[in-house]
Scaffold this active site. Structure first.
Site, PDB file in Angstrom:
ATOM      1  N   ARG A  50       0.820  -1.212   0.000  1.00 50.14           N
ATOM      2  CA  ARG A  50       0.000   0.000   0.000  1.00 50.14           C
ATOM      3  C   ARG A  50       0.849   1.255   0.000  1.00 50.14           C
ATOM      4  NH1 ARG A  50      -4.481  -0.194   4.503  1.00 50.14           N
ATOM      5  NH2 ARG A  50      -5.345   1.383   3.143  1.00 50.14           N
ATOM      6  N   LYS A  53       8.684 -18.142   9.463  1.00 44.85           N
ATOM      7  CA  LYS A  53       8.358 -18.128  10.871  1.00 44.85           C
ATOM      8  C   LYS A  53       8.034 -16.710  11.359  1.00 44.85           C
ATOM      9  CE  LYS A  53      11.555 -17.780  14.361  1.00 44.85           C
ATOM     10  NZ  LYS A  53      12.217 -16.481  14.498  1.00 44.85           N
ATOM     11  N   HIS A  83      14.768 -19.961   7.893  1.00 43.10           N
ATOM     12  CA  HIS A  83      15.940 -19.501   7.129  1.00 43.10           C
ATOM     13  C   HIS A  83      17.227 -20.237   7.535  1.00 43.10           C
ATOM     14  CE1 HIS A  83      16.945 -16.847  10.547  1.00 43.10           C
ATOM     15  NE2 HIS A  83      18.155 -16.789  10.022  1.00 43.10           N
ATOM     16  N   LYS A 118      21.069 -22.049   5.157  1.00 38.85           N
ATOM     17  CA  LYS A 118      22.504 -21.941   5.419  1.00 38.85           C
ATOM     18  C   LYS A 118      23.207 -23.194   4.893  1.00 38.85           C
ATOM     19  CE  LYS A 118      21.663 -19.339   9.696  1.00 38.85           C
ATOM     20  NZ  LYS A 118      22.067 -17.976   9.415  1.00 38.85           N
ATOM     21  N   GLU A 165      24.284 -15.594  20.265  1.00 40.94           N
ATOM     22  CA  GLU A 165      24.301 -14.358  19.477  1.00 40.94           C
ATOM     23  C   GLU A 165      24.890 -13.230  20.309  1.00 40.94           C
ATOM     24  OE1 GLU A 165      20.783 -14.024  16.598  1.00 40.94           O
ATOM     25  OE2 GLU A 165      19.879 -14.591  18.491  1.00 40.94           O
ATOM     26  N   ASP A 215      11.288 -17.786  19.978  1.00 42.99           N
ATOM     27  CA  ASP A 215      11.979 -17.183  18.841  1.00 42.99           C
ATOM     28  C   ASP A 215      12.946 -18.162  18.175  1.00 42.99           C
ATOM     29  OD1 ASP A 215      12.692 -15.060  17.138  1.00 42.99           O
ATOM     30  OD2 ASP A 215      14.404 -14.502  18.392  1.00 42.99           O
ATOM     31  N   HIS A 238      14.584 -22.804  14.666  1.00 38.53           N
ATOM     32  CA  HIS A 238      15.991 -22.904  14.245  1.00 38.53           C
ATOM     33  C   HIS A 238      16.766 -24.006  14.983  1.00 38.53           C
ATOM     34  CE1 HIS A 238      14.887 -19.325  12.275  1.00 38.53           C
ATOM     35  NE2 HIS A 238      15.215 -18.463  13.205  1.00 38.53           N
ATOM     36  N   LYS A 298      20.885 -14.215  23.654  1.00 40.02           N
ATOM     37  CA  LYS A 298      21.282 -12.937  23.049  1.00 40.02           C
ATOM     38  C   LYS A 298      22.318 -12.269  23.951  1.00 40.02           C
ATOM     39  CE  LYS A 298      17.570 -12.222  20.015  1.00 40.02           C
ATOM     40  NZ  LYS A 298      18.071 -12.654  18.719  1.00 40.02           N
TER      41      LYS A 298
HETATM   42  C1  BG6 Z   1      15.513 -14.932  13.685  1.00 42.10           C
HETATM   43  C2  BG6 Z   1      15.224 -14.521  15.097  1.00 42.10           C
HETATM   44  O1  BG6 Z   1      14.544 -15.856  13.246  1.00 42.10           O
HETATM   45  O2  BG6 Z   1      16.805 -15.532  13.627  1.00 42.10           O
HETATM   46  C3  BG6 Z   1      16.294 -13.542  15.573  1.00 42.10           C
HETATM   47  O3  BG6 Z   1      13.942 -13.895  15.154  1.00 42.10           O
HETATM   48  C4  BG6 Z   1      17.668 -14.162  15.429  1.00 42.10           C
HETATM   49  O4  BG6 Z   1      16.067 -13.188  16.940  1.00 42.10           O
HETATM   50  C5  BG6 Z   1      17.863 -14.669  14.002  1.00 42.10           C
HETATM   51  O5  BG6 Z   1      18.631 -13.158  15.728  1.00 42.10           O
HETATM   52  C6  BG6 Z   1      19.155 -15.450  13.889  1.00 42.10           C
HETATM   53  O6  BG6 Z   1      19.425 -15.697  12.534  1.00 42.10           O
HETATM   54  P1  BG6 Z   1      20.899 -15.624  11.943  1.00 42.10           P
HETATM   55  O7  BG6 Z   1      20.761 -16.058  10.535  1.00 42.10           O
HETATM   56  O8  BG6 Z   1      21.365 -14.202  12.102  1.00 42.10           O
HETATM   57  O9  BG6 Z   1      21.726 -16.538  12.772  1.00 42.10           O
END
Ligand code: BG6
Length: 522
Positions: free
Chosen positions: A61, A179, A209, A213, A247, A266, A271, A371
């Site tokens: 939009r 997701k 995602h 990788k 992370e 999350d 993942h 994190k």
């Molecule tokens: C996302 C999460 O799906 O994946 C994030 O919502 C996370 O919180 C991220 O940081 C990690 O992905 P990558 O590819 O950076 O390791």
């Protein structure tokens, strides 16, 4: 129905270039499209993976002109094209390929409209017809929903109501969603039911995602293309498995999302469980997408359900306090913009899981993700059992390190094998040594955001790297008891850890109790 490959291998062998199709992106102005999706489409164009009968249709939009749209996307591509999720230097410094970009702009159109309104879908239908005429897309279409997950159901229902998900012998229709697939078991089931009421499972590509990788895809190659690992891949030889996704980023500007979500929702059922299921699955009969996905799902379904006792012994939740991460001062999670000062949201979770099957009975799987930790690292460490001590009884026990096979997912992608060797000298003394394989030493990676393979696989109809409904639900089923217990049980306290550390002490204690320790993160 055309172009539904029997297997990944068949699909890839059949053609290097994806079949004709239109890629319809819902949510072209969002971060996902700019940072990851469009750079991936550009990379596919550059690698000549897109059909010359390709069209791109943006739906949103924003009322931008075509020029503004191109300028926005072009700027994003120049900035993010070599960026794997914002963290890698893969392909950095590659010159911008005008030819690949022009290929896309010549085939792009914009549909302006509100995705909740049927009129928008009428316009999309007209534009798909135009793309079919002008670009010979054959009527094939991938609908990519780069929008808030709350809109997934609405958009898919509207697409179906407008007849846009109907397939014929001449054309196919597919939808990609990413997701979160729900935020608990009930909502994931409800979303699957809603979607599968109007489209077939073979049309739904649920993207995680992590499966884009290379190193994650390599887990299967390592296990099933080599004969040396699989004979050892079981409870007779493996003492424990440790999966770490650490992370350094904190909550950043995502407080509104993260406060409601937390580290468990999350990262874990999606993942981290991708890594777990690829590690724990039985060898599939073939690389047929469903054969692979069935084995992955079975591994998750084998997870032993958590009970109240486990909650205290085998799960640790933590939240970061102020600290220093990579030489930068980081304020406490609770002091971040948009976070409640007494927030109970976990930014770290660790747990011990068990898989109840012949291969894994008695082998603990330790998972942790957090994190604002000391270092960014994702790895799967297979820790083997100690060798019998008798032969080396004069050697200090702590120098008899167990063999570890560590699969480094990111950064510094590769694998290493740790074993003991004799130290030079007249005495028999052992020292731990490591054999390292680094991807970059052997292969030159093409610039990638990690989305290229996934978008391409959807175009060729290969669902291997996408989540099936039962697998999504198996992931949520495993964590749901913990989410329920956390909600109602205050005996599982939230622990704190300083930003820049390796996580809360409780996570170390969880392993110490069984005489084990986490692999160091830093
Ligand atoms: C996302 C999460 O799906 O994946 C994030 O919502 C996370 O919180 C991220 O940081 C990690 O992905 P990558 O590819 O950076 O390791």
């Amino acid at each position: 129905m055309n172009d539904q490959p029997a297997s990944a291998t068949a699909a890839r062998a059949r053609s290097h270039t994806a079949p004709p199709c239109a890629l319809v992106i819902f949510g072209t102005s969002g971060d996902l499209t700019r940072r990851l999706l469009m750079p991936a489409v550009y990379n596919l164009s550059k690698a000549a993976r897109l059909s010359s009968n390709f069209a791109l249709i943006g739906v949103d939009r924003s009322k931008r002109t075509m020029q503004q749209f191109h300028d926005d996307l072009g700027e994003g591509i120049r900035k993010f094209v070599s960026d794997t999720g914002g963290n890698s230097e893969a392909g950095g410094g590659e010159p911008f390929d005008e030819k690949a970009w022009n290929f896309l702009t010549q085939r792009t159109n914009l549909v302006d409209g509100d995705v909740t309104q049927p009129l928008t879908y009428k316009r999309i239908a007209e534009d798909l017809e135009r793309a079919k005429r002008e670009h010979q897309t054959g009527g094939n279409a991938v609908f990519y929903l780069a929008v808030a997950s709350s809109l997934f159901g609405t958009i898919i229902e509207n697409l179906a109501a407008a007849g846009l998900m109907e397939e014929t012998d001449d054309h196919w229709r597919r939808v990609i969603i990413e997701k979160p697939f729900g935020n608990d078991l009930a909502s994931a089931k409800a979303l699957n039911a809603r979607v599968l009421k109007v489209v077939k499972e073979s049309q739904v590509f649920r993207m995680d995602h992590f499966l884009g990788k290379e190193t994650v895809q390599n887990i299967m190659a390592l296990r099933f293309a080599n004969s040396i690992f699989e004979p050892l891949w079981n409870r007779d030889h493996i003492d424990n498995v440790q999966i770490t996704v650490a992370e350094t980023v904190g909550v950043e500007r995502r407080a509104a999302f993260y406060e409601q979500t937390g580290a468990m929702r999350d990262m874990v059922p999606n993942h981290v469980f991708q890594l777990l299921s690829l590690t724990a699955m039985e060898p599939p009969n073939s690389f047929d997408p469903d054969a692979v996905r069935t084995e992955k799902t079975k591994a998750l379904q084998g997870l032993v359900p958590f009970d109240e006792g486990d909650l205290q012994r085998n799960v640790v939740r933590g939240q970061y306090t102020a600290g220093v991460v990579r030489d930068q001062n980081v304020s406490a999670y609770r002091d971040s913009d948009g976070v409640a000062p007494n927030s109970k949201t976990e930014t770290y979770v660790a747990m011990r899981l068990a898989i109840d099957n012949w291969r894994w009975a008695g082998v603990p799987f330790y998972l942790r993700t957090g994190k604002s930790m000391t270092r960014r690292t994702s790895e799967i460490a297979i820790q083997f059992k100690h060798a019998p001590f008798a032969l080396f009884r004069d050697t200090a026990v702590d120098s008899l390190s167990a063999n570890v096979l560590a699969l480094q997912i990111q950064p510094d992608e590769g694998a290493s094998l740790q074993f003991s060797a004799k130290k030079p000298g007249p005495e028999i003394q052992l020292g731990g040594v490591r054999m390292d394989f680094r991807y970059r030493d052997y292969f030159r990676a093409a610039p990638s955001t990690g989305y290229e393979t996934l978008v391409y696989d959807c175009m060729i109809g290969d669902q291997t790297l996408f989540q099936r409904a039962d697998s999504v639900e198996a992931g949520w089923s495993a964590v749901q008891p913990i989410l329920d217990l956390w909600k109602n049980d205050h005996r599982a306290p939230l622990e704190f850890y300083a930003a820049g550390s390796a996580g809360p002490e409780g996570a170390d204690e969880m392993l110490w109790r069984s005489g084990r320790a986490w692999r160091p993160i830093d």
